[in-house]
Design an enzyme around this catalytic site. Structure first.
Site, mmCIF file in Angstrom:
data_model
loop_
_atom_site.group_PDB
_atom_site.id
_atom_site.type_symbol
_atom_site.label_atom_id
_atom_site.label_comp_id
_atom_site.label_asym_id
_atom_site.label_seq_id
_atom_site.Cartn_x
_atom_site.Cartn_y
_atom_site.Cartn_z
ATOM 1 N N ILE A 235 0.850 -1.196 0.000
ATOM 2 C CA ILE A 235 0.000 0.000 0.000
ATOM 3 C C ILE A 235 0.880 1.239 0.000
ATOM 4 C CG2 ILE A 235 -1.849 1.223 1.239
ATOM 5 C CD1 ILE A 235 -2.058 -1.659 2.730
ATOM 6 N N THR A 236 0.674 2.110 -0.967
ATOM 7 C CA THR A 236 1.458 3.352 -0.972
ATOM 8 C C THR A 236 0.760 4.390 -0.084
ATOM 9 O OG1 THR A 236 0.351 4.308 -2.910
ATOM 10 C CG2 THR A 236 2.244 2.881 -3.343
ATOM 11 N N GLY A 237 1.556 5.254 0.534
ATOM 12 C CA GLY A 237 0.998 6.286 1.420
ATOM 13 C C GLY A 237 0.248 5.669 2.585
ATOM 14 N N ALA A 238 0.883 4.647 3.213
ATOM 15 C CA ALA A 238 0.173 3.872 4.246
ATOM 16 C C ALA A 238 0.428 4.368 5.660
ATOM 17 C CB ALA A 238 0.578 2.400 4.124
ATOM 18 N N ASN A 239 1.128 5.495 5.804
ATOM 19 C CA ASN A 239 1.452 5.929 7.176
ATOM 20 C C ASN A 239 0.337 6.744 7.818
ATOM 21 O OD1 ASN A 239 2.591 7.874 5.138
ATOM 22 N ND2 ASN A 239 2.632 9.128 6.984
ATOM 23 N N GLY B 97 -4.057 8.483 7.252
ATOM 24 C CA GLY B 97 -5.300 8.594 6.499
ATOM 25 C C GLY B 97 -5.885 7.270 6.037
ATOM 26 N N TYR C 232 -5.110 18.532 -10.081
ATOM 27 C CA TYR C 232 -5.547 17.417 -9.219
ATOM 28 C C TYR C 232 -6.634 16.612 -9.939
ATOM 29 C CZ TYR C 232 -7.369 14.806 -5.219
ATOM 30 O OH TYR C 232 -7.788 13.792 -4.378
HETATM 31 N N1 LIG Z 1 -9.532 12.597 1.805
HETATM 32 C C1 LIG Z 1 -10.424 12.707 0.829
HETATM 33 O O1 LIG Z 1 -11.493 13.327 0.994
HETATM 34 C C2 LIG Z 1 -10.161 12.083 -0.506
HETATM 35 C C3 LIG Z 1 -11.160 12.179 -1.482
HETATM 36 C C4 LIG Z 1 -10.926 11.593 -2.723
HETATM 37 C C5 LIG Z 1 -9.732 10.935 -2.976
HETATM 38 N N2 LIG Z 1 -8.778 10.861 -1.990
HETATM 39 C C6 LIG Z 1 -7.532 10.151 -2.319
HETATM 40 O O2 LIG Z 1 -7.275 9.185 -1.328
HETATM 41 C C7 LIG Z 1 -5.863 8.930 -1.264
HETATM 42 C C8 LIG Z 1 -5.402 8.934 0.191
HETATM 43 O O3 LIG Z 1 -5.532 10.255 0.681
HETATM 44 P P1 LIG Z 1 -5.852 10.622 2.201
HETATM 45 O O4 LIG Z 1 -7.115 11.366 2.210
HETATM 46 O O5 LIG Z 1 -5.694 9.435 3.069
HETATM 47 O O6 LIG Z 1 -4.703 11.709 2.488
HETATM 48 P P2 LIG Z 1 -3.406 11.645 3.414
HETATM 49 O O7 LIG Z 1 -2.716 12.932 3.164
HETATM 50 O O8 LIG Z 1 -3.785 11.294 4.791
HETATM 51 O O9 LIG Z 1 -2.581 10.446 2.792
HETATM 52 C C9 LIG Z 1 -1.854 10.571 1.601
HETATM 53 C C10 LIG Z 1 -0.634 9.694 1.686
HETATM 54 O O10 LIG Z 1 0.108 9.834 0.463
HETATM 55 C C11 LIG Z 1 1.476 9.998 0.818
HETATM 56 N N3 LIG Z 1 2.223 10.719 -0.228
HETATM 57 C C12 LIG Z 1 2.025 11.973 -0.669
HETATM 58 N N4 LIG Z 1 2.982 12.285 -1.568
HETATM 59 C C13 LIG Z 1 3.791 11.193 -1.685
HETATM 60 C C14 LIG Z 1 4.955 10.891 -2.454
HETATM 61 N N5 LIG Z 1 5.523 11.797 -3.258
HETATM 62 N N6 LIG Z 1 5.505 9.656 -2.334
HETATM 63 C C15 LIG Z 1 4.958 8.731 -1.509
HETATM 64 N N7 LIG Z 1 3.878 8.969 -0.760
HETATM 65 C C16 LIG Z 1 3.300 10.179 -0.838
HETATM 66 C C17 LIG Z 1 1.431 10.803 2.114
HETATM 67 O O11 LIG Z 1 2.680 10.738 2.785
HETATM 68 C C18 LIG Z 1 0.304 10.085 2.833
HETATM 69 O O12 LIG Z 1 0.797 8.929 3.451
HETATM 70 C C19 LIG Z 1 -5.202 9.999 -2.134
HETATM 71 O O13 LIG Z 1 -4.889 9.438 -3.387
HETATM 72 C C20 LIG Z 1 -6.295 11.038 -2.305
HETATM 73 O O14 LIG Z 1 -6.169 11.778 -3.502
HETATM 74 C C21 LIG Z 1 -8.969 11.405 -0.767
#
Ligand SMILES: NC(=O)c1ccc[n+]([C@@H]2O[C@H](COP(=O)([O-])OP(=O)(O)OC[C@H]3O[C@@H](n4cnc5c(N)ncnc54)[C@H](O)[C@@H]3O)[C@@H](O)[C@H]2O)c1
Length: 331
Positions: free
Chosen positions: A47-51, A53, A205
Site C-alpha cells: 500500500i502506498t501512502g500507508a502511514n 489517512g 488534481y
Molecule cells: N480525503 C479525501 O477526501 C479524498 C477524497 C478523494 C480521494 N482521496 C484520495 O485518497 C488517497 C489517500 O488520501 P488521504 O485522504 O488518506 O490523504 P493523506 O494525506 O492522509 O494520505 C496521503 C498519503 O500519500 C502519501 N504521499 C504523498 N505524496 C507522496 C509521495 N511523493 N511519495 C509517496 N507517498 C506520498 C502521504 O505521505 C500520505 O501517506 C489519495 O490518493 C487522495 O487523492 C482522498
C-alpha cells in the site's frame, strides 16, 4: 435597504445549500461497508501512502486479516510509527516499511527493484498515495515533471508497470487505484500533461485523478487473460490531512467541514478493502467503484474514451522512460 434585502436573501440561500450538501454528505457516510471475511494468510499486499489517512486504515485492516503488509512510504519515521501501531493493534508482526517517493522516478525504480528482489509474490497492490497542492505556481520534480501530477499519476503508473511481472506470477492478483470523484471535473490535454501551457492546482488534481481512471481502464484491457485485475475507486470525502498543503484560507474551512460531516479514515478505507478482499470482484476488472459499489453511470464520459486512454498510456511511457514494447507484452 434593497441591497440589504438582497444580501440577506443570498446569504439564506447560501446557508441552505451548504446545509443541504453537508446533510447529504453526512447521511452518505455509512453507505458502503466491506463485509468480506477473506483471510489473507500467505498473501502479500503493498500500500502506498500507508502511514496515515485512508492508506493507514487500509493497511491496518489487511494486517488484521493476516497478510504480509508492505507500507510504501516517503517518510521513514512516520512509516515506522505506523508500523508499530499496526503491529500493536493487530498482533500481526509481518508488517514492513519500504521507502518510496512517488515524485522521483529514480525512487520508484529503486523501490520496485527492491520489492522484486525481496518479495516472491504480490497479491494486492493499492496505489493509494496522493497529494493536493496549494501553490499557485507549478513546481517541477528532479525529473522535470509537474510535482502533483507526478505524485498522483506518473509515479503510480511507473510503479504499477514495474511490478506487473511479479503480479502476473501471483495467482488472482489485484491492482487497486485510488482516484477521486474530482476526476469528473478533470480533462486530459496531452499537449499540456506537464502543465507547461497553463497550471492550476485544482485542475491538475482533477486531471491526475482522471488520468488514474483512464490508466486503470487501459491497464485492465492490456491485462485481459493475465489473471491480474485492475480497478479504480473514489473513497468518499474523508476527514484526513490531505488538505494540509492548501493555503490557510481554504485549509481551515475545509478541515472544519470534513471533520463535522465527512467519512472517518476507517469509513474511507471501505471501498479499497472491498476491492482487495471481496469474492464478488474477483474477476471484475477496469471498473470504477465508490461506496463499495460499481459506479459507471454518472461518471465522467471521458473515462470511456479508449483512444484517449491509449494515447495517454503512450505519453506516460515516454514521460516516465518506460519502454512501450514492454507494455505491448503485458499478457
Ligand atoms: N480525503 C479525501 O477526501 C479524498 C477524497 C478523494 C480521494 N482521496 C484520495 O485518497 C488517497 C489517500 O488520501 P488521504 O485522504 O488518506 O490523504 P493523506 O494525506 O492522509 O494520505 C496521503 C498519503 O500519500 C502519501 N504521499 C504523498 N505524496 C507522496 C509521495 N511523493 N511519495 C509517496 N507517498 C506520498 C502521504 O505521505 C500520505 O501517506 C489519495 O490518493 C487522495 O487523492 C482522498
Amino acid at each position: 435597504m434593497e441591497l440589504c434585502n438582497c444580501i440577506t436573501i443570498y446569504t439564506i440561500i447560501y446557508v441552505i445549500i451548504v446545509a443541504f450538501v453537508a446533510a447529504w454528505i453526512y447521511f452518505q457516510r455509512g453507505i458502503g461497508q466491506c463485509h468480506s471475511t477473506t483471510d489473507l494468510t500467505g498473501k502479500t499486499v503493498l500500500i502506498t501512502g500507508a502511514n496515515c489517512g485512508i492508506g493507514f486504515m487500509t493497511a491496518l485492516h489487511l494486517a488484521r486479516r493476516n497478510a504480509r503488509v508492505v507500507l510504501a512510504c516517503r517518510n521513514k519515521d512516520r512509516a515506522e510509527k505506523a508500523k508499530e501501531e499496526i503491529i500493536a493493534k493487530t498482533g500481526n508482526t509481518n508488517v514492513v516499511v519500504r521507502l518510496l517517493d512517488l515524485c522521483s522516478l529514480k525512487s520508484v525504480r529503486d523501490f520496485a527493484k527492491q520489492i522484486i528482489e525481496e518479495e516472491p509474490r504480490l497479491d494486492i497492490l493499492i496505489n493509494n498515495a496522493g497529494t493536493v497542492s496549494g501553490g499557485k505556481y507549478r513546481v517541477l520534480t528532479e525529473d522535470g515533471l509537474e510535482t502533483l501530477f507526478a505524485t498522483n499519476y506518473f509515479g503510480p503508473f511507473l510503479l504499477t508497470n514495474l511490478l506487473l511481472d511479479l503480479m502476473k506470477c501471483t495467482p488472482h492478483s489485484r491492482i487497486i487505484n485510488v482516484s477521486s470523484v474530482m476526476n469528473n471535473y478533470g480533462n486530459i490535454d496531452l499537449q499540456n500533461l506537464n502543465a507547461e501551457k497553463s497550471y492550476s492546482p485544482s485542475k491538475c488534481y482533477a486531471a491526475s485523478k482522471l488520468a488514474m481512471v483512464l490508466f486503470t481502464r487501459e491497464l485492465a484491457r492490456k491485462l485481459e487473460g493475465s489473471g491480474v485485475t485492475a480497478n479504480v475507486l473514489h473513497p468518499g470525502v474523508v476527514n484526513t490531512d490531505l488538505f494540509r498543503n492548501l493555503s490557510f484560507l481554504f485549509r481551515y474551512p475545509i478541515k472544519g467541514f470534513v471533520t463535522l460531516f465527512c467519512k472517518t479514515p476507517e469509513e474511507g478505507a471501505q471501498t479499497s478493502l472491498h476491492l482487495a478482499l471481496s469474492d464478488d470482484v474477483k474477476t471484475v476488472s477496469g471498473k470504477y467503484f465508490a461506496d463499495c459499489r460499481l459506479m459507471e453511470s454518472g461518471a465522467n464520459p471521458i473515462i470511456h474514451n479508449k483512444e484517449l486512454a491509449e494515447k495517454l498510456w503512450k505519453h506516460s511511457c515516454e514521460m516516465t522512460g518506460l519502454s512501450s514494447k514492454r507494455m505491448d507484452s503485458n499478457k
